[in-house]
Design a protein around this motif. Structure first.
Motif, PDB file in Angstrom:
ATOM      1  N   ALA A 130      12.193  -6.262   5.944  1.00 33.30           N
ATOM      2  CA  ALA A 130      13.128  -5.201   6.329  1.00 33.30           C
ATOM      3  C   ALA A 130      14.088  -4.893   5.185  1.00 33.30           C
ATOM      4  N   ALA A 131      14.590  -5.930   4.501  1.00 34.83           N
ATOM      5  CA  ALA A 131      15.520  -5.710   3.387  1.00 34.83           C
ATOM      6  C   ALA A 131      14.844  -4.949   2.249  1.00 34.83           C
ATOM      7  N   ILE A 132      13.599  -5.321   1.949  1.00 38.76           N
ATOM      8  CA  ILE A 132      12.863  -4.640   0.876  1.00 38.76           C
ATOM      9  C   ILE A 132      12.590  -3.186   1.262  1.00 38.76           C
ATOM     10  N   ALA A 133      12.173  -2.975   2.504  1.00 37.68           N
ATOM     11  CA  ALA A 133      11.873  -1.611   2.958  1.00 37.68           C
ATOM     12  C   ALA A 133      13.119  -0.734   2.929  1.00 37.68           C
ATOM     13  N   ILE A 134      14.251  -1.263   3.346  1.00 40.61           N
ATOM     14  CA  ILE A 134      15.499  -0.489   3.338  1.00 40.61           C
ATOM     15  C   ILE A 134      15.895  -0.126   1.909  1.00 40.61           C
ATOM     16  N   ALA A 135      15.768  -1.089   0.982  1.00 36.97           N
ATOM     17  CA  ALA A 135      16.097  -0.816  -0.419  1.00 36.97           C
ATOM     18  C   ALA A 135      15.234   0.311  -0.977  1.00 36.97           C
ATOM     19  N   ALA A 136      13.943   0.282  -0.633  1.00 34.34           N
ATOM     20  CA  ALA A 136      13.048   1.341  -1.112  1.00 34.34           C
ATOM     21  C   ALA A 136      13.393   2.687  -0.487  1.00 34.34           C
TER      22      ALA A 136
ATOM     23  N   VAL B 129       5.536  -7.504  -4.665  1.00 35.32           N
ATOM     24  CA  VAL B 129       6.601  -7.130  -3.714  1.00 35.32           C
ATOM     25  C   VAL B 129       6.130  -7.383  -2.288  1.00 35.32           C
ATOM     26  N   GLY B 130       4.889  -7.020  -1.989  1.00 36.86           N
ATOM     27  CA  GLY B 130       4.349  -7.258  -0.650  1.00 36.86           C
ATOM     28  C   GLY B 130       4.301  -8.735  -0.297  1.00 36.86           C
ATOM     29  N   VAL B 131       3.979  -9.563  -1.271  1.00 34.02           N
ATOM     30  CA  VAL B 131       3.947 -11.018  -1.031  1.00 34.02           C
ATOM     31  C   VAL B 131       5.350 -11.532  -0.734  1.00 34.02           C
TER      32      VAL B 131
ATOM     33  N   LEU C  72      11.189   0.074  -7.954  1.00 37.04           N
ATOM     34  CA  LEU C  72      12.154  -0.727  -8.705  1.00 37.04           C
ATOM     35  C   LEU C  72      13.164  -1.388  -7.766  1.00 37.04           C
ATOM     36  N   ALA C  73      13.671  -0.613  -6.795  1.00 32.90           N
ATOM     37  CA  ALA C  73      14.635  -1.172  -5.843  1.00 32.90           C
ATOM     38  C   ALA C  73      13.999  -2.267  -5.003  1.00 32.90           C
ATOM     39  N   ALA C  74      12.772  -2.021  -4.530  1.00 28.92           N
ATOM     40  CA  ALA C  74      12.064  -3.029  -3.728  1.00 28.92           C
ATOM     41  C   ALA C  74      11.802  -4.282  -4.550  1.00 28.92           C
ATOM     42  N   ALA C  75      11.443  -4.110  -5.830  1.00 26.26           N
ATOM     43  CA  ALA C  75      11.172  -5.261  -6.684  1.00 26.26           C
ATOM     44  C   ALA C  75      12.436  -6.082  -6.923  1.00 26.26           C
ATOM     45  N   ALA C  76      13.587  -5.408  -7.078  1.00 26.96           N
ATOM     46  CA  ALA C  76      14.845  -6.133  -7.292  1.00 26.96           C
ATOM     47  C   ALA C  76      15.175  -7.017  -6.095  1.00 26.96           C
ATOM     48  N   VAL C  77      15.036  -6.464  -4.900  1.00 31.13           N
ATOM     49  CA  VAL C  77      15.309  -7.243  -3.687  1.00 31.13           C
ATOM     50  C   VAL C  77      14.282  -8.360  -3.541  1.00 31.13           C
ATOM     51  N   ALA C  78      13.024  -8.071  -3.856  1.00 28.20           N
ATOM     52  CA  ALA C  78      11.964  -9.083  -3.740  1.00 28.20           C
ATOM     53  C   ALA C  78      12.221 -10.264  -4.676  1.00 28.20           C
ATOM     54  N   ILE C  79      12.693  -9.977  -5.886  1.00 28.23           N
ATOM     55  CA  ILE C  79      12.974 -11.061  -6.843  1.00 28.23           C
ATOM     56  C   ILE C  79      14.093 -11.953  -6.325  1.00 28.23           C
TER      57      ILE C  79
ATOM     58  N   ALA D  49       0.828  -1.212   0.000  1.00 28.97           N
ATOM     59  CA  ALA D  49       0.000   0.000   0.000  1.00 28.97           C
ATOM     60  C   ALA D  49       0.858   1.256   0.000  1.00 28.97           C
ATOM     61  N   ALA D  50       1.954   1.240   0.770  1.00 25.39           N
ATOM     62  CA  ALA D  50       2.842   2.402   0.817  1.00 25.39           C
ATOM     63  C   ALA D  50       3.504   2.644  -0.538  1.00 25.39           C
ATOM     64  N   LEU D  51       3.927   1.563  -1.199  1.00 22.43           N
ATOM     65  CA  LEU D  51       4.558   1.707  -2.511  1.00 22.43           C
ATOM     66  C   LEU D  51       3.587   2.293  -3.531  1.00 22.43           C
ATOM     67  N   VAL D  52       2.322   1.907  -3.451  1.00 22.11           N
ATOM     68  CA  VAL D  52       1.320   2.437  -4.375  1.00 22.11           C
ATOM     69  C   VAL D  52       0.975   3.886  -4.023  1.00 22.11           C
ATOM     70  N   ALA D  53       0.766   4.158  -2.735  1.00 25.16           N
ATOM     71  CA  ALA D  53       0.384   5.512  -2.319  1.00 25.16           C
ATOM     72  C   ALA D  53       1.445   6.535  -2.701  1.00 25.16           C
ATOM     73  N   ALA D  54       2.732   6.147  -2.598  1.00 22.67           N
ATOM     74  CA  ALA D  54       3.826   7.079  -2.870  1.00 22.67           C
ATOM     75  C   ALA D  54       4.371   6.953  -4.289  1.00 22.67           C
ATOM     76  N   SER D  55       3.865   6.030  -5.076  1.00 26.77           N
ATOM     77  CA  SER D  55       4.347   5.849  -6.442  1.00 26.77           C
ATOM     78  C   SER D  55       4.199   7.128  -7.252  1.00 26.77           C
ATOM     79  N   GLY D  56       5.255   7.510  -7.949  1.00 25.97           N
ATOM     80  CA  GLY D  56       5.167   8.693  -8.793  1.00 25.97           C
ATOM     81  C   GLY D  56       4.220   8.493  -9.963  1.00 25.97           C
ATOM     82  N   SER D  57       4.234   7.300 -10.549  1.00 26.59           N
ATOM     83  CA  SER D  57       3.324   7.024 -11.666  1.00 26.59           C
ATOM     84  C   SER D  57       1.871   7.132 -11.221  1.00 26.59           C
TER      85      SER D  57
END
Length: 507
Positions: free
Chosen positions: A337-343, A326-328, A253-260, A111-119
């Motif tokens: 924590a790793a995903i949040a830090i990357a973002a 990413v949330g999953v 993008l950073a969060a998605a890279a760590v999530a993958i 939700a945070a990634l969507v709320a703050a997404s620039g797109s």
């Protein structure tokens, strides 16, 4: 108060706060923001979409924008209300969908990634149709997730209504989410429900379009866009996609890279040895687990790459599915924590790239001069412009058929859609039209001889000529009431620069 309720309030408040500066921005934020706001002003005055007001989007969009304008008091900023409400609804819906797919932390992260997404912010702060369409489409997916957990006729109706509503706002770009929702309905293997969803969706779309005239809706919101389909450039679209995500969604993008990376590591560690007969069939892979969300993401990317023309705002339709995945992936505290830090590492860059939305400024230079000139026109005066947002922020209206003066209309060969120099001059002769504004070399700037034609129609330069990029013509005898009977006197050629010809409002 339950934890879920507190989370919903927190997500909604955060999404609202980040959109307040854009909502109150004096300057229009992109071409769509201005043209759709002028469409709302035309409807305030009684104009009907597709009949009086040219409507390039689906038949649900402008009525919803009109409703948001009404509910917020019809101020100068009120046309943006439906966009902001869509952003809030989208963030909350992603949280609710996330709670059905992952942990609370993962749902909040998505939700945070969507709320703050620039797109997403560029489509749910400024007034665009993408935000409302994606909010309806994401709601359709969330309803399908709830149905897959516990099937009921109520969820089937919700899925069908939201699918029809989403299609009635943005059509093609919402199909990926609708397909994902359909896959989840198929997963329960209930024939009645599988048949009912498309029937309800089609019925809703038909009922929404019918009052405006099916042929007019098709011509203005479908043909208007498909005429450009032959100019598809997949390579250019791919480049624009990457650049837009880098500029508007670096944290995602950073969060998605760590999530993958995390997903690959976890799968390798936990993957059981499967026998050939234990592998699920292709339909099960598509309909269960994360299959529909992956399909949603991949189809969204495909549609954007094939879109012609493809605009940067269309990337808002890719973000919700990506954020959910990413949330999953953030299913354990360590991975979350790793995903949040990357973002968070990319937040400074993200804020800098979104400064136009987070700290919007007023007009400067020639654009400020244009707005000042238009503000001095008499009450009731209308303005024809190739940038309707300037007219809106000056507190004026455009004629109903000029709310959209985009390049697509100027390049169109269809008589009911196209705009030509003769259309501008014809509108300029109407008594309520008191000014014409040209700021784009590819829109009104492509109309050769426009200045001479306007001079013969009783206009004079109020701003323009070298070295000015923007040009304003003002009617010499400006009488919006139409009571003036005397024709305007001719003006000698070459008269009036911005300094030599101040605008005078009669009375």
């Amino acid at each position: 108060m339950s934890t879920r309720t507190r989370d919903i309030l927190l997500v909604g408040l955060g999404a609202a706060v980040i959109r307040i500066p854009a909502f109150l921005s004096f300057q229009q934020l992109g071409f769509d923001d201005g043209q759709f706001a002028e469409s709302v002003l035309a409807m305030r005055a009684g104009g009907l979409p597709f009949r009086d007001v040219f409507s390039s989007q689906g038949p649900l969009f402008l009525p919803m924008a009109w409703l948001g304008d009404l509910l917020t008091g019809r101020t100068i900023d009120s046309p943006r209300a439906i966009a902001v409400l869509s952003g809030i609804a989208l963030a909350i819906t992603i949280y609710l969908a996330g709670r059905m797919l992952t942990t609370r932390a993962g749902a909040l992260l998505a939700a945070a990634l969507v709320a703050a997404s620039g797109s997403v912010l560029w489509t749910t702060g400024p007034l665009t149709s993408d935000g409302l369409g994606e909010a309806c489409a994401t709601g359709c997916v969330a309803a399908a997730l709830a149905y897959r957990r516990k099937p009921s006729i109520g969820w089937i109706v919700a899925i069908g209504v939201l699918a029809g509503a989403a299609f009635s706002v943005k059509s093609l770009l919402e199909i990926p989410a609708i397909v994902a929702a359909g896959l989840m309905v198929v997963d329960r293997r209930r024939l009645r429900d599988i048949v009912l969803v498309p029937l309800i969706a089609v019925a809703v779309a038909f009922v929404i379009a019918l009052p405006w005239g099916l042929q007019r809706v098709y011509d203005q919101s479908v043909t208007y866009h498909t005429d450009q389909a032959q100019h598809r450039e997949i390579g250019a679209n791919a480049t624009k996609t990457l650049r837009t995500l880098e500029q508007r969604d670096a944290p995602l993008l950073a969060a998605a890279a760590v999530a993958i990376v995390a997903a690959v590591v976890v799968r390798r560690r936990k993957r059981p040895r499967e026998r050939e007969g234990d592998r699920p069939d292709p339909l099960t892979l598509l309909t269960r687990g994360l299959g529909p969300i992956v399909v949603w993401l991949l189809l969204s990317l495909l549609v954007v790459l094939l879109e012609a023309p493809m605009w940067r705002n269309h990337l808002a339709h890719v973000v919700p599915a990506a954020a959910l995945l990413v949330g999953v992936a953030a299913s354990t505290p360590r991975v979350a924590a790793a995903i949040a830090i990357a973002a968070l590492l990319f937040v400074p860059w993200h804020v800098a790239q979104l400064s136009e939305l987070l700290w919007p400024r007023g007009y400067t230079g020639e654009r400020a001069q244009v707005v000042r000139i238009l503000k001095r026109l008499p009450s009731g005066a209308q303005v024809v412009s190739d940038d309707p947002g300037l007219v809106w922020r000056a507190g004026k209206r455009t004629p109903d058929q000029f709310v959209d003066a985009s390049i697509l209309r100027i390049e169109s060969d269809r008589p009911g859609l196209r705009l030509r120099r003769a259309d501008v001059v014809r509108a300029a002769r109407r008594p309520e039209v008191c000014a014409v504004v040209r700021v784009s070399p590819i829109r009104f700037g492509s109309f050769h001889g426009l200045g001479r034609a306007l001079d013969q129609a009783g206009y004079e330069l109020a701003l323009g000529g070298p070295p000015h990029a923007d040009t304003v013509w003002v009617k010499r005898a400006c009488d919006p009431s139409g009571r003036s009977a005397a024709p305007p006197a001719p003006v000698p050629a070459g008269r009036a620069s911005a300094a030599a010809a101040p605008v005078r409002s009669p009375g």
